[in-house]
Design a protein around this motif. Sequence first.
Motif, PDB file in Angstrom:
ATOM      1  N   TYR A  49       2.107 -19.862 -42.696  1.00 30.60           N
ATOM      2  CA  TYR A  49       3.173 -20.834 -42.990  1.00 30.60           C
ATOM      3  C   TYR A  49       3.859 -20.551 -44.316  1.00 30.60           C
ATOM      4  N   ARG A  50       3.124 -20.020 -45.302  1.00 33.24           N
ATOM      5  CA  ARG A  50       3.684 -19.802 -46.643  1.00 33.24           C
ATOM      6  C   ARG A  50       4.233 -18.405 -46.869  1.00 33.24           C
ATOM      7  N   ASP A  51       3.927 -17.456 -46.001  1.00 30.99           N
ATOM      8  CA  ASP A  51       4.303 -16.061 -46.222  1.00 30.99           C
ATOM      9  C   ASP A  51       5.813 -15.864 -46.112  1.00 30.99           C
ATOM     10  N   ASN A  52       6.438 -15.452 -47.212  1.00 28.80           N
ATOM     11  CA  ASN A  52       7.893 -15.253 -47.225  1.00 28.80           C
ATOM     12  C   ASN A  52       8.335 -14.049 -46.414  1.00 28.80           C
ATOM     13  N   GLY A  53       7.447 -13.090 -46.189  1.00 30.35           N
ATOM     14  CA  GLY A  53       7.795 -11.923 -45.395  1.00 30.35           C
ATOM     15  C   GLY A  53       7.859 -12.230 -43.907  1.00 30.35           C
ATOM     16  N   LEU A  54       6.964 -13.113 -43.441  1.00 29.91           N
ATOM     17  CA  LEU A  54       6.947 -13.467 -42.017  1.00 29.91           C
ATOM     18  C   LEU A  54       8.038 -14.468 -41.648  1.00 29.91           C
ATOM     19  N   LYS A  55       8.307 -15.392 -42.552  1.00 33.58           N
ATOM     20  CA  LYS A  55       9.317 -16.432 -42.326  1.00 33.58           C
ATOM     21  C   LYS A  55       9.112 -17.169 -41.002  1.00 33.58           C
ATOM     22  N   TRP A  56       7.926 -17.748 -40.818  1.00 32.61           N
ATOM     23  CA  TRP A  56       7.595 -18.561 -39.645  1.00 32.61           C
ATOM     24  C   TRP A  56       8.506 -19.772 -39.647  1.00 32.61           C
ATOM     25  N   GLU A  57       9.298 -19.953 -38.598  1.00 28.59           N
ATOM     26  CA  GLU A  57      10.202 -21.101 -38.543  1.00 28.59           C
ATOM     27  C   GLU A  57      10.415 -21.573 -37.112  1.00 28.59           C
ATOM     28  N   LYS A  58      10.545 -22.887 -36.995  1.00 27.59           N
ATOM     29  CA  LYS A  58      10.777 -23.504 -35.691  1.00 27.59           C
ATOM     30  C   LYS A  58      12.182 -23.174 -35.210  1.00 27.59           C
ATOM     31  N   ILE A  59      12.299 -22.882 -33.915  1.00 25.45           N
ATOM     32  CA  ILE A  59      13.605 -22.600 -33.319  1.00 25.45           C
ATOM     33  C   ILE A  59      14.065 -23.875 -32.622  1.00 25.45           C
ATOM     34  N   GLY A  60      14.983 -24.572 -33.252  1.00 21.89           N
ATOM     35  CA  GLY A  60      15.481 -25.826 -32.696  1.00 21.89           C
ATOM     36  C   GLY A  60      16.496 -25.631 -31.591  1.00 21.89           C
ATOM     37  N   SER A  61      17.113 -24.453 -31.526  1.00 19.79           N
ATOM     38  CA  SER A  61      18.173 -24.210 -30.550  1.00 19.79           C
ATOM     39  C   SER A  61      17.648 -23.785 -29.178  1.00 19.79           C
ATOM     40  N   LEU A  62      16.331 -23.582 -29.054  1.00 21.63           N
ATOM     41  CA  LEU A  62      15.737 -23.194 -27.773  1.00 21.63           C
ATOM     42  C   LEU A  62      14.868 -24.317 -27.233  1.00 21.63           C
ATOM     43  N   LYS A  63      14.999 -24.593 -25.949  1.00 17.64           N
ATOM     44  CA  LYS A  63      14.108 -25.541 -25.307  1.00 17.64           C
ATOM     45  C   LYS A  63      12.806 -24.816 -24.998  1.00 17.64           C
ATOM     46  N   PRO A  64      11.687 -25.332 -25.482  1.00 15.32           N
ATOM     47  CA  PRO A  64      10.414 -24.639 -25.230  1.00 15.32           C
ATOM     48  C   PRO A  64      10.024 -24.720 -23.755  1.00 15.32           C
ATOM     49  N   PRO A  65       9.283 -23.718 -23.278  1.00 19.24           N
ATOM     50  CA  PRO A  65       8.776 -23.764 -21.902  1.00 19.24           C
ATOM     51  C   PRO A  65       7.884 -24.987 -21.696  1.00 19.24           C
ATOM     52  N   ALA A  66       7.708 -25.388 -20.465  1.00 20.09           N
ATOM     53  CA  ALA A  66       6.852 -26.529 -20.133  1.00 20.09           C
ATOM     54  C   ALA A  66       5.463 -26.342 -20.730  1.00 20.09           C
ATOM     55  N   GLY A  67       4.951 -27.411 -21.328  1.00 27.64           N
ATOM     56  CA  GLY A  67       3.608 -27.382 -21.894  1.00 27.64           C
ATOM     57  C   GLY A  67       3.531 -26.884 -23.323  1.00 27.64           C
ATOM     58  N   ILE A  68       4.668 -26.499 -23.907  1.00 27.84           N
ATOM     59  CA  ILE A  68       4.709 -26.002 -25.284  1.00 27.84           C
ATOM     60  C   ILE A  68       5.554 -26.968 -26.110  1.00 27.84           C
ATOM     61  N   ASP A  69       5.006 -27.415 -27.240  1.00 30.47           N
ATOM     62  CA  ASP A  69       5.734 -28.368 -28.087  1.00 30.47           C
ATOM     63  C   ASP A  69       6.956 -27.749 -28.748  1.00 30.47           C
ATOM     64  N   ALA A  70       6.815 -26.538 -29.255  1.00 26.81           N
ATOM     65  CA  ALA A  70       7.912 -25.884 -29.978  1.00 26.81           C
ATOM     66  C   ALA A  70       7.706 -24.381 -29.963  1.00 26.81           C
ATOM     67  N   VAL A  71       8.824 -23.659 -30.006  1.00 23.85           N
ATOM     68  CA  VAL A  71       8.801 -22.204 -30.117  1.00 23.85           C
ATOM     69  C   VAL A  71       9.193 -21.854 -31.548  1.00 23.85           C
ATOM     70  N   TYR A  72       8.540 -20.856 -32.106  1.00 24.33           N
ATOM     71  CA  TYR A  72       8.771 -20.435 -33.482  1.00 24.33           C
ATOM     72  C   TYR A  72       9.193 -18.977 -33.505  1.00 24.33           C
ATOM     73  N   SER A  73       9.846 -18.593 -34.571  1.00 17.12           N
ATOM     74  CA  SER A  73      10.155 -17.180 -34.771  1.00 17.12           C
ATOM     75  C   SER A  73       9.428 -16.715 -36.022  1.00 17.12           C
ATOM     76  N   LEU A  74       9.144 -15.422 -36.051  1.00 17.99           N
ATOM     77  CA  LEU A  74       8.561 -14.809 -37.236  1.00 17.99           C
ATOM     78  C   LEU A  74       9.033 -13.372 -37.294  1.00 17.99           C
ATOM     79  N   ARG A  75       9.134 -12.876 -38.504  1.00 13.57           N
ATOM     80  CA  ARG A  75       9.592 -11.500 -38.699  1.00 13.57           C
ATOM     81  C   ARG A  75       8.463 -10.554 -38.309  1.00 13.57           C
ATOM     82  N   ILE A  76       8.733  -9.735 -37.324  1.00 14.51           N
ATOM     83  CA  ILE A  76       7.751  -8.752 -36.849  1.00 14.51           C
ATOM     84  C   ILE A  76       8.066  -7.389 -37.446  1.00 14.51           C
TER      85      ILE A  76
END
Length: 107
Positions: A49-76
């Motif tokens: 959550y704190r790593d500035n290189g990964l930048k874990w963040e919630k994607i509000g513009s995507l509807k998550p698949p059924a059974g998933i609360d939220a989809v996140y992005s991270l720098r791979i």
Amino acid sequence: MAANSLALVRLDLNNPVFQENLLNLQKPERLAALDTLAKLRRMTWEQVYRDNGLKWEKIGSLKPPAGIDAVYSLRIRQARRATAWRDGDFIRFLTIAPDHDATYGKK
């Protein structure tokens, strides 16, 4: 299993779309992505959550698949982001986007 921010991250790489995206990367990108995955295995969720290189963040513009609360992005990789979701101690990968905008559902 209760989510614990101090637990080490466990990887779920079993999504066929994620596997295809990963395996179709050019060798330098694939190796960099594998380095990121190795890094994640050594981290706690609090560190993710704190790593500035990964930048874990919630994607509000995507509807998550059924059974998933939220989809996140991270720098791979510097120019690529992956989509994933947290399931207890697991990070369950969904995709590696071909570009930044594709991660967020933009055209």
